[in-house]
Design a protein around this motif. Structure first.
Motif, PDB file in Angstrom:
ATOM      1  N   GLY A  15       0.836  -1.510  -0.240  1.00 16.77           N
ATOM      2  CA  GLY A  15       0.475  -0.011  -0.684  1.00 16.77           C
ATOM      3  C   GLY A  15       0.878   0.931   0.035  1.00 16.77           C
ATOM      4  O   GLY A  15       2.219   0.713  -0.322  1.00 16.77           O
ATOM      5  N   VAL A  16       0.420   2.419   0.323  1.00 14.26           N
ATOM      6  CA  VAL A  16       1.075   3.852  -0.583  1.00 14.26           C
ATOM      7  C   VAL A  16       1.389   3.858   0.587  1.00 14.26           C
ATOM      8  O   VAL A  16       2.960   4.059   0.594  1.00 14.26           O
ATOM      9  CB  VAL A  16      -0.385   4.901  -0.659  1.00 14.26           C
ATOM     10  N   GLU A  17       1.256   4.216   2.180  1.00 15.27           N
ATOM     11  CA  GLU A  17       2.061   3.825   3.223  1.00 15.27           C
ATOM     12  C   GLU A  17       3.319   3.191   4.047  1.00 15.27           C
ATOM     13  O   GLU A  17       4.886   3.631   3.522  1.00 15.27           O
ATOM     14  CB  GLU A  17       0.974   4.151   4.639  1.00 15.27           C
ATOM     15  N   ALA A  18       3.339   1.851   3.040  1.00  9.67           N
ATOM     16  CA  ALA A  18       4.344   0.889   2.949  1.00  9.67           C
ATOM     17  C   ALA A  18       5.031   0.683   1.985  1.00  9.67           C
ATOM     18  O   ALA A  18       6.060   0.899   2.478  1.00  9.67           O
ATOM     19  CB  ALA A  18       3.458  -0.268   2.945  1.00  9.67           C
ATOM     20  N   LEU A  19       4.765   1.308   1.084  1.00 12.16           N
ATOM     21  CA  LEU A  19       5.678   1.718   0.167  1.00 12.16           C
ATOM     22  C   LEU A  19       6.333   2.672   0.540  1.00 12.16           C
ATOM     23  O   LEU A  19       8.090   2.903  -0.072  1.00 12.16           O
ATOM     24  CB  LEU A  19       5.048   2.156  -1.628  1.00 12.16           C
ATOM     25  N   LEU A 190      -1.210   4.022  -9.135  1.00 12.44           N
ATOM     26  CA  LEU A 190      -0.746   4.727  -8.497  1.00 12.44           C
ATOM     27  C   LEU A 190      -0.515   4.767  -7.005  1.00 12.44           C
ATOM     28  O   LEU A 190      -0.187   6.032  -6.531  1.00 12.44           O
ATOM     29  CB  LEU A 190      -2.640   5.569  -8.311  1.00 12.44           C
ATOM     30  N   ARG A 191      -0.027   3.983  -6.607  1.00 18.60           N
ATOM     31  CA  ARG A 191       0.370   3.894  -5.564  1.00 18.60           C
ATOM     32  C   ARG A 191       1.622   4.428  -5.673  1.00 18.60           C
ATOM     33  O   ARG A 191       2.114   5.338  -4.400  1.00 18.60           O
ATOM     34  CB  ARG A 191       0.993   2.494  -4.887  1.00 18.60           C
ATOM     35  N   PHE A 192       2.581   4.198  -6.747  1.00 18.92           N
ATOM     36  CA  PHE A 192       3.913   4.563  -6.735  1.00 18.92           C
ATOM     37  C   PHE A 192       3.973   6.671  -5.999  1.00 18.92           C
ATOM     38  O   PHE A 192       4.606   7.007  -6.105  1.00 18.92           O
ATOM     39  CB  PHE A 192       4.666   4.468  -8.231  1.00 18.92           C
ATOM     40  N   LEU A 193       2.810   6.979  -7.541  1.00 16.84           N
ATOM     41  CA  LEU A 193       2.531   8.088  -6.869  1.00 16.84           C
ATOM     42  C   LEU A 193       2.090   8.744  -6.067  1.00 16.84           C
ATOM     43  O   LEU A 193       2.924  10.206  -5.377  1.00 16.84           O
ATOM     44  CB  LEU A 193       1.628   8.883  -8.461  1.00 16.84           C
ATOM     45  N   LEU A 194       1.515   8.542  -5.542  1.00 19.02           N
ATOM     46  CA  LEU A 194       1.044   8.876  -4.090  1.00 19.02           C
ATOM     47  C   LEU A 194       2.540   8.407  -3.464  1.00 19.02           C
ATOM     48  O   LEU A 194       2.706   9.293  -2.143  1.00 19.02           O
ATOM     49  CB  LEU A 194       0.231   8.738  -3.356  1.00 19.02           C
ATOM     50  N   ALA A 195       3.104   7.619  -3.586  1.00 21.89           N
ATOM     51  CA  ALA A 195       4.076   7.761  -2.115  1.00 21.89           C
ATOM     52  C   ALA A 195       5.315   8.221  -2.501  1.00 21.89           C
ATOM     53  O   ALA A 195       5.649   8.962  -1.404  1.00 21.89           O
ATOM     54  CB  ALA A 195       4.528   5.631  -2.081  1.00 21.89           C
ATOM     55  N   ALA A 196       5.414   8.834  -3.169  1.00 20.61           N
ATOM     56  CA  ALA A 196       6.445   9.965  -3.848  1.00 20.61           C
ATOM     57  C   ALA A 196       6.108  11.255  -3.221  1.00 20.61           C
ATOM     58  O   ALA A 196       6.705  11.761  -3.284  1.00 20.61           O
ATOM     59  CB  ALA A 196       6.838   9.497  -5.249  1.00 20.61           C
ATOM     60  N   LEU A 197       4.777  11.675  -4.280  1.00 19.41           N
ATOM     61  CA  LEU A 197       4.167  12.417  -3.243  1.00 19.41           C
ATOM     62  C   LEU A 197       3.935  12.832  -1.558  1.00 19.41           C
ATOM     63  O   LEU A 197       4.574  13.659  -0.687  1.00 19.41           O
ATOM     64  CB  LEU A 197       2.112  13.004  -4.005  1.00 19.41           C
ATOM     65  N   LEU A 198       3.831  11.494  -1.289  1.00 25.69           N
ATOM     66  CA  LEU A 198       4.012  11.216   0.291  1.00 25.69           C
ATOM     67  C   LEU A 198       4.969  12.172   1.126  1.00 25.69           C
ATOM     68  O   LEU A 198       5.913  12.642   1.800  1.00 25.69           O
ATOM     69  CB  LEU A 198       3.432  10.132   1.181  1.00 25.69           C
ATOM     70  N   LEU A 199       6.057  11.739   0.215  1.00 27.24           N
ATOM     71  CA  LEU A 199       7.664  11.671   0.828  1.00 27.24           C
ATOM     72  C   LEU A 199       7.879  12.742   0.702  1.00 27.24           C
ATOM     73  O   LEU A 199       8.798  13.681   1.261  1.00 27.24           O
ATOM     74  CB  LEU A 199       8.515  10.876   0.323  1.00 27.24           C
ATOM     75  N   PHE A 204       8.602  20.000  -0.429  1.00 28.79           N
ATOM     76  CA  PHE A 204       7.990  20.608  -1.076  1.00 28.79           C
ATOM     77  C   PHE A 204       8.160  21.961  -0.305  1.00 28.79           C
ATOM     78  O   PHE A 204       8.096  23.184  -1.113  1.00 28.79           O
ATOM     79  CB  PHE A 204       7.281  20.267  -1.759  1.00 28.79           C
ATOM     80  N   ILE A 205       7.245  21.523   1.220  1.00 29.98           N
ATOM     81  CA  ILE A 205       6.891  22.807   2.302  1.00 29.98           C
ATOM     82  C   ILE A 205       7.942  23.858   2.400  1.00 29.98           C
ATOM     83  O   ILE A 205       8.607  24.289   2.371  1.00 29.98           O
ATOM     84  CB  ILE A 205       5.883  21.908   3.508  1.00 29.98           C
ATOM     85  N   LEU A 206       8.775  22.615   2.910  1.00 30.48           N
ATOM     86  CA  LEU A 206      10.070  23.675   3.379  1.00 30.48           C
ATOM     87  C   LEU A 206      11.097  23.656   2.424  1.00 30.48           C
ATOM     88  O   LEU A 206      11.378  25.323   2.631  1.00 30.48           O
ATOM     89  CB  LEU A 206      11.574  22.630   4.126  1.00 30.48           C
ATOM     90  N   ASN A 207      10.915  23.690   1.273  1.00 27.48           N
ATOM     91  CA  ASN A 207      11.491  24.528  -0.206  1.00 27.48           C
ATOM     92  C   ASN A 207      10.970  25.496   0.132  1.00 27.48           C
ATOM     93  O   ASN A 207      11.721  26.806  -0.630  1.00 27.48           O
ATOM     94  CB  ASN A 207      11.983  23.692  -1.354  1.00 27.48           C
ATOM     95  N   LEU A 236      14.361  10.607  -3.110  1.00 27.69           N
ATOM     96  CA  LEU A 236      13.453   9.929  -2.390  1.00 27.69           C
ATOM     97  C   LEU A 236      12.368   9.408  -3.774  1.00 27.69           C
ATOM     98  O   LEU A 236      12.070   8.483  -3.280  1.00 27.69           O
ATOM     99  CB  LEU A 236      12.352  11.039  -1.905  1.00 27.69           C
ATOM    100  N   ALA A 237      12.326   9.616  -4.406  1.00 27.62           N
ATOM    101  CA  ALA A 237      11.991   9.685  -6.004  1.00 27.62           C
ATOM    102  C   ALA A 237      12.699   7.843  -6.117  1.00 27.62           C
ATOM    103  O   ALA A 237      11.073   7.259  -6.590  1.00 27.62           O
ATOM    104  CB  ALA A 237      11.926  10.641  -7.129  1.00 27.62           C
ATOM    105  N   ALA A 238      13.420   8.304  -6.205  1.00 28.31           N
ATOM    106  CA  ALA A 238      13.688   7.247  -6.566  1.00 28.31           C
ATOM    107  C   ALA A 238      14.186   5.719  -5.371  1.00 28.31           C
ATOM    108  O   ALA A 238      14.264   4.719  -5.873  1.00 28.31           O
ATOM    109  CB  ALA A 238      15.325   7.739  -6.798  1.00 28.31           C
ATOM    110  N   ALA A 239      14.084   6.722  -4.333  1.00 36.16           N
ATOM    111  CA  ALA A 239      14.174   5.371  -3.570  1.00 36.16           C
ATOM    112  C   ALA A 239      12.243   4.761  -3.633  1.00 36.16           C
ATOM    113  O   ALA A 239      12.420   3.310  -3.121  1.00 36.16           O
ATOM    114  CB  ALA A 239      13.916   5.938  -1.493  1.00 36.16           C
ATOM    115  N   VAL A 240      11.534   5.951  -3.964  1.00 35.44           N
ATOM    116  CA  VAL A 240      10.217   4.449  -3.817  1.00 35.44           C
ATOM    117  C   VAL A 240      10.385   3.521  -5.081  1.00 35.44           C
ATOM    118  O   VAL A 240       9.746   2.313  -5.247  1.00 35.44           O
ATOM    119  CB  VAL A 240       9.158   5.150  -4.062  1.00 35.44           C
ATOM    120  N   ALA A 241      10.719   4.033  -6.196  1.00 31.14           N
ATOM    121  CA  ALA A 241      10.899   3.599  -7.463  1.00 31.14           C
ATOM    122  C   ALA A 241      11.846   2.326  -7.576  1.00 31.14           C
ATOM    123  O   ALA A 241      11.569   1.073  -8.213  1.00 31.14           O
ATOM    124  CB  ALA A 241      11.600   3.762  -8.531  1.00 31.14           C
TER     125      ALA A 241
END
Length: 253
Positions: A15-19, A190-199, A204-207, A236-241
């Motif tokens: 799932g998204v959180e686990a990913l 969608l799982r990949f996209l949401l997990a990357a966005l979650l991380l 992004f906010i700090l940026n 982070l995106a690479a780590a999810v990939a």
């Protein structure tokens, strides 16, 4: 969404959180090998911002802008492809052998270069009208912007479905063809996209905060200050990939 589901062929789909959690684990385990890549990505981002600032606004318009900006986009995307490729190998437990240059790394970097340079060039084809432009100018711009947005959405979906193909080339997996990647990523986009966005969301906010605080010092200073955070989002995106590849191709952690 954290409950795991399975395909009929019993290929695991976290799932998204686990990913997202597994992506953090990938980055943490390989941090000793990845932190030099983070530094290099930050340097590339800062140099790209400096070169872009020195280049100034392109003299041409539309196609001419895309042509003027293309060399910088191609060069930066190629270097980012090489660095994220090494990071992916490190996260997939290739150790220090991840740094070994070969055809797989070159192929991965070329694919990332195309995916990075083409969308950036397309954005310059859509000319933002000046403030107070007449209706005759605003309507074509709105139509072109809508088409560009639709093109970007379709391109992103296709790229996500083909995610496993360049990683397979990177890892020397001859069986990972575009068609196999397309099939294995069914239901995982969608799982990949949401997990990357979650991380990426907290970074992004700090940026944004860094950009707002440094903006009075000028655009270049602001972009250079944000470079480490932009590089972290790429890792982070690479780590999810890497985790997507590991679970979909049934690799062992």
């Amino acid at each position: 969404m954290s409950i795991q589901t399975y395909d009929p062929d019993m290929v695991e789909r976290p799932g998204v959180e686990a990913l997202a959690a597994a992506g953090i684990g990938n980055l943490w385990r390989s941090l000793g090998r990845v932190w030099p890549l983070w530094s290099a990505l930050t340097l590339v981002s800062a140099l790209g911002a400096a070169l872009s600032d020195a280049q100034g606004r392109p003299s041409g318009a539309g196609l001419q802008q895309a042509i003027d900006r293309l060399p910088l986009a191609v060069g930066s995307s190629l270097v980012v492809g090489l660095l994220t490729g090494v990071a992916l190998r490190a996260m997939l437990d290739r150790g220090w052998a991840a740094w070994k240059p070969d055809l797989g790394l070159a192929a991965y970097a070329l694919i990332v270069m195309l995916l990075g340079a083409v969308p950036e060039a397309v954005t310059y084809l859509v000319q933002v009208p000046a403030h107070g432009a007449p209706q005759a100018v605003l309507l074509p711009f709105a139509a072109a912007a809508s088409l560009s947005l639709a093109f970007a959405a379709v391109l992103a979906w296709v790229v996500l479905r083909l995610t496993l193909w360049p990683i397979g080339l990177l890892m020397g997996d001859a069986e990972m063809t575009p068609s196999r990647s397309w099939a294995l990523m069914r239901g995982s986009v969608l799982r990949f996209l949401l997990a990357a966005l979650l991380l990426a969301a907290p970074v992004f906010i700090l940026n944004l905060m860094v950009v707002m605080l440094t903006q009075p010092q000028g655009r270049l200073i602001s972009q250079v200050a944000a470079a480490p955070l932009l590089s972290l989002m790429a890792l982070l995106a690479a780590a999810v990939a890497a985790e997507i590849y590991r679970t979909r191709v049934r690799m062992q952690a």
